[in-house]
Write a protein that holds these residues in place. Structure first.
Motif, PDB file in Angstrom:
ATOM      1  N   UNK A  17     -42.774 -69.720 -55.675  1.00 10.59           N
ATOM      2  CA  UNK A  17     -44.232 -69.711 -55.715  1.00 10.59           C
ATOM      3  C   UNK A  17     -44.767 -68.288 -55.834  1.00 10.59           C
ATOM      4  N   UNK A  18     -44.142 -67.366 -55.113  1.00  8.28           N
ATOM      5  CA  UNK A  18     -44.567 -65.973 -55.183  1.00  8.28           C
ATOM      6  C   UNK A  18     -44.230 -65.412 -56.569  1.00  8.28           C
ATOM      7  N   UNK A  19     -43.060 -65.756 -57.088  1.00 12.06           N
ATOM      8  CA  UNK A  19     -42.672 -65.299 -58.429  1.00 12.06           C
ATOM      9  C   UNK A  19     -43.669 -65.810 -59.461  1.00 12.06           C
ATOM     10  N   UNK A  20     -44.006 -67.082 -59.385  1.00  9.88           N
ATOM     11  CA  UNK A  20     -44.960 -67.661 -60.333  1.00  9.88           C
ATOM     12  C   UNK A  20     -46.307 -66.956 -60.251  1.00  9.88           C
ATOM     13  N   UNK A  21     -46.763 -66.674 -59.039  1.00  9.84           N
ATOM     14  CA  UNK A  21     -48.030 -65.967 -58.846  1.00  9.84           C
ATOM     15  C   UNK A  21     -47.994 -64.598 -59.534  1.00  9.84           C
ATOM     16  N   UNK A  22     -46.905 -63.862 -59.352  1.00  9.53           N
ATOM     17  CA  UNK A  22     -46.797 -62.537 -59.952  1.00  9.53           C
ATOM     18  C   UNK A  22     -46.613 -62.607 -61.468  1.00  9.53           C
ATOM     19  N   UNK A  23     -45.852 -63.588 -61.945  1.00 14.07           N
ATOM     20  CA  UNK A  23     -45.708 -63.759 -63.397  1.00 14.07           C
ATOM     21  C   UNK A  23     -47.078 -64.004 -64.026  1.00 14.07           C
ATOM     22  N   UNK A  24     -47.852 -64.899 -63.408  1.00 12.42           N
ATOM     23  CA  UNK A  24     -49.182 -65.210 -63.943  1.00 12.42           C
ATOM     24  C   UNK A  24     -50.088 -63.988 -63.901  1.00 12.42           C
ATOM     25  N   UNK A  25     -50.016 -63.221 -62.829  1.00 14.13           N
ATOM     26  CA  UNK A  25     -50.835 -62.011 -62.701  1.00 14.13           C
ATOM     27  C   UNK A  25     -50.433 -60.984 -63.758  1.00 14.13           C
ATOM     28  N   UNK A  26     -49.129 -60.843 -64.003  1.00 16.12           N
ATOM     29  CA  UNK A  26     -48.650 -59.893 -65.016  1.00 16.12           C
ATOM     30  C   UNK A  26     -49.196 -60.262 -66.387  1.00 16.12           C
ATOM     31  N   UNK A  27     -49.211 -61.558 -66.715  1.00 10.76           N
ATOM     32  CA  UNK A  27     -49.740 -62.001 -68.004  1.00 10.76           C
ATOM     33  C   UNK A  27     -51.248 -61.790 -68.064  1.00 10.76           C
ATOM     34  N   UNK A  28     -51.922 -62.053 -66.952  1.00 12.53           N
ATOM     35  CA  UNK A  28     -53.376 -61.863 -66.892  1.00 12.53           C
ATOM     36  C   UNK A  28     -53.746 -60.388 -67.100  1.00 12.53           C
ATOM     37  N   UNK A  29     -52.988 -59.486 -66.473  1.00  8.48           N
ATOM     38  CA  UNK A  29     -53.274 -58.054 -66.580  1.00  8.48           C
ATOM     39  C   UNK A  29     -52.816 -57.453 -67.911  1.00  8.48           C
ATOM     40  N   UNK A  30     -51.852 -58.085 -68.542  1.00  7.90           N
ATOM     41  CA  UNK A  30     -51.287 -57.591 -69.802  1.00  7.90           C
ATOM     42  C   UNK A  30     -51.258 -58.712 -70.838  1.00  7.90           C
ATOM     43  N   UNK A  31     -52.425 -59.178 -71.277  1.00  7.12           N
ATOM     44  CA  UNK A  31     -52.452 -60.345 -72.163  1.00  7.12           C
ATOM     45  C   UNK A  31     -51.779 -60.122 -73.511  1.00  7.12           C
ATOM     46  N   UNK A  32     -51.535 -58.881 -73.900  1.00  8.18           N
ATOM     47  CA  UNK A  32     -50.884 -58.607 -75.181  1.00  8.18           C
ATOM     48  C   UNK A  32     -49.373 -58.381 -75.035  1.00  8.18           C
ATOM     49  N   UNK A  33     -48.841 -58.596 -73.851  1.00  5.60           N
ATOM     50  CA  UNK A  33     -47.409 -58.380 -73.609  1.00  5.60           C
ATOM     51  C   UNK A  33     -46.616 -59.645 -73.914  1.00  5.60           C
ATOM     52  N   UNK A  34     -45.825 -59.582 -74.978  1.00  6.65           N
ATOM     53  CA  UNK A  34     -44.975 -60.727 -75.296  1.00  6.65           C
ATOM     54  C   UNK A  34     -43.877 -60.891 -74.247  1.00  6.65           C
ATOM     55  N   UNK A  35     -43.432 -59.776 -73.664  1.00  6.22           N
ATOM     56  CA  UNK A  35     -42.371 -59.850 -72.648  1.00  6.22           C
ATOM     57  C   UNK A  35     -42.831 -60.645 -71.427  1.00  6.22           C
ATOM     58  N   UNK A  36     -44.045 -60.369 -70.947  1.00  2.59           N
ATOM     59  CA  UNK A  36     -44.549 -61.089 -69.781  1.00  2.59           C
ATOM     60  C   UNK A  36     -44.802 -62.561 -70.108  1.00  2.59           C
ATOM     61  N   UNK A  37     -45.342 -62.838 -71.298  1.00  2.00           N
ATOM     62  CA  UNK A  37     -45.576 -64.226 -71.691  1.00  2.00           C
ATOM     63  C   UNK A  37     -44.246 -64.985 -71.785  1.00  2.00           C
ATOM     64  N   UNK A  38     -43.224 -64.345 -72.372  1.00  2.00           N
ATOM     65  CA  UNK A  38     -41.905 -64.985 -72.502  1.00  2.00           C
ATOM     66  C   UNK A  38     -41.285 -65.219 -71.124  1.00  2.00           C
ATOM     67  N   UNK A  39     -41.390 -64.236 -70.243  1.00  2.00           N
ATOM     68  CA  UNK A  39     -40.801 -64.362 -68.912  1.00  2.00           C
ATOM     69  C   UNK A  39     -41.490 -65.464 -68.113  1.00  2.00           C
ATOM     70  N   UNK A  40     -42.815 -65.540 -68.219  1.00  2.00           N
ATOM     71  CA  UNK A  40     -43.540 -66.620 -67.542  1.00  2.00           C
ATOM     72  C   UNK A  40     -43.127 -67.969 -68.134  1.00  2.00           C
ATOM     73  N   UNK A  41     -43.002 -68.029 -69.449  1.00  2.00           N
ATOM     74  CA  UNK A  41     -42.550 -69.270 -70.090  1.00  2.00           C
ATOM     75  C   UNK A  41     -41.171 -69.684 -69.613  1.00  2.00           C
ATOM     76  N   UNK A  42     -40.261 -68.723 -69.510  1.00  2.00           N
ATOM     77  CA  UNK A  42     -38.916 -69.016 -69.000  1.00  2.00           C
ATOM     78  C   UNK A  42     -38.980 -69.569 -67.580  1.00  2.00           C
ATOM     79  N   UNK A  43     -39.785 -68.926 -66.736  1.00  2.00           N
ATOM     80  CA  UNK A  43     -39.900 -69.352 -65.341  1.00  2.00           C
ATOM     81  C   UNK A  43     -40.471 -70.771 -65.260  1.00  2.00           C
ATOM     82  N   UNK A  44     -41.475 -71.048 -66.072  1.00  2.27           N
ATOM     83  CA  UNK A  44     -42.071 -72.386 -66.068  1.00  2.27           C
ATOM     84  C   UNK A  44     -41.081 -73.440 -66.556  1.00  2.27           C
ATOM     85  N   UNK A  45     -40.213 -73.076 -67.514  1.00  2.00           N
ATOM     86  CA  UNK A  45     -39.181 -74.019 -67.973  1.00  2.00           C
ATOM     87  C   UNK A  45     -38.234 -74.350 -66.821  1.00  2.00           C
TER      88      UNK A  45
END
Length: 167
Positions: A17-45
Motif C-alpha cells: 500500500x505504501x509502495x502504491x502510494x509512492x508510485x502514484x505520487x511519483x507519476x503525479x509529480x513527474x507526469x512526463x516520466x515513462x519510467x514512473x508510469x511503467x513502474x506503476x503499471x508493473x506494480x499494478x499488474x
C-alpha cells in the motif's frame, strides 16, 4: 528524491500500500516520466489491477516509444490479459529491439522466460538466453561459488511474487 528511492524498498518488503502510494505520487509529480508510469503499471499488474496497469503501461509507451522496456512490459501485460492488438507488428518490433541490444552488448528487453511465449525460432530464444547469461556474468555481487564456466547448467527461478508461485 527520497520518495523515488523508497519505491523499490517498499515493494521488496511487501509494503504494497505504501509502495502504491509512492508510485502514484511519483507519476503525479513527474507526469512526463515513462519510467514512473511503467513502474506503476508493473506494480499494478502484480497487484492484479490489470485494467489500470494497462493504462499506465500504454502511457509509458506513448511517452517514450523508443524505450524497449516500455514495449516489452506492455506486451507482457497484454499477453496476461489475452489482448492481442497489433500482435505481429509488436512481436517484430520487439525482435528489432532485441537485435539492437545484442549489437550494443546490452541485455535484451525481453527476458528469457518471457521469450518462451514468443513465436520465435529456437535460435532466437537461444540468443536471448545467451545475451542474458552474459549480462548476469557482469553483475556485481554474484553468489559465492558461482562459476560462469561450470560444466553443468544450473537453473533457478525468480518470481516477482514468491507467494503466488510454487518453489
Amino acid at each position: 528524491g527520497v520518495q523515488t528511492c523508497a519505491l523499490p524498498i517498499f515493494q521488496k518488503f511487501r509494503n504494497d500500500f505504501k509502495a502504491l502510494e509512492y508510485f502514484q505520487k511519483a507519476v503525479e509529480l513527474n507526469p512526463q516520466s515513462d519510467e514512473y508510469a511503467r513502474t506503476l503499471g508493473d506494480h499494478l499488474m502484480i497487484k492484479g489491477d490489470r485494467d489500470q496497469a494497462l493504462q499506465f503501461l500504454e502511457r509509458a509507451q506513448r511517452l517514450n516509444p523508443s524505450n524497449p522496456s516500455n514495449l516489452a512490459r506492455l506486451f507482457l501485460a497484454r499477453q496476461m490479459v489475452c489482448e492481442w492488438t497489433d500482435y505481429q507488428n509488436v512481436v517484430d518490433e520487439l525482435w528489432r529491439f532485441c537485435e539492437a541490444a545484442f549489437q550494443e552488448d546490452k541485455p535484451s528487453p525481453v527476458a528469457p522466460f518471457q521469450s518462451l511465449t514468443m513465436p520465435w525460432s529456437c535460435e532466437r530464444l537461444l540468443q536471448i538466453a545467451r545475451n542474458h547469461s552474459t549480462a548476469c556474468e557482469q553483475w556485481p555481487g554474484q553468489p559465492r561459488g558461482f562459476s560462469p564456466r561450470a560444466s553443468r547448467l544450473r537453473v533457478g527461478y525468480v518470481s516477482g511474487d514468491l507467494y503466488d508461485h510454487a518453489v
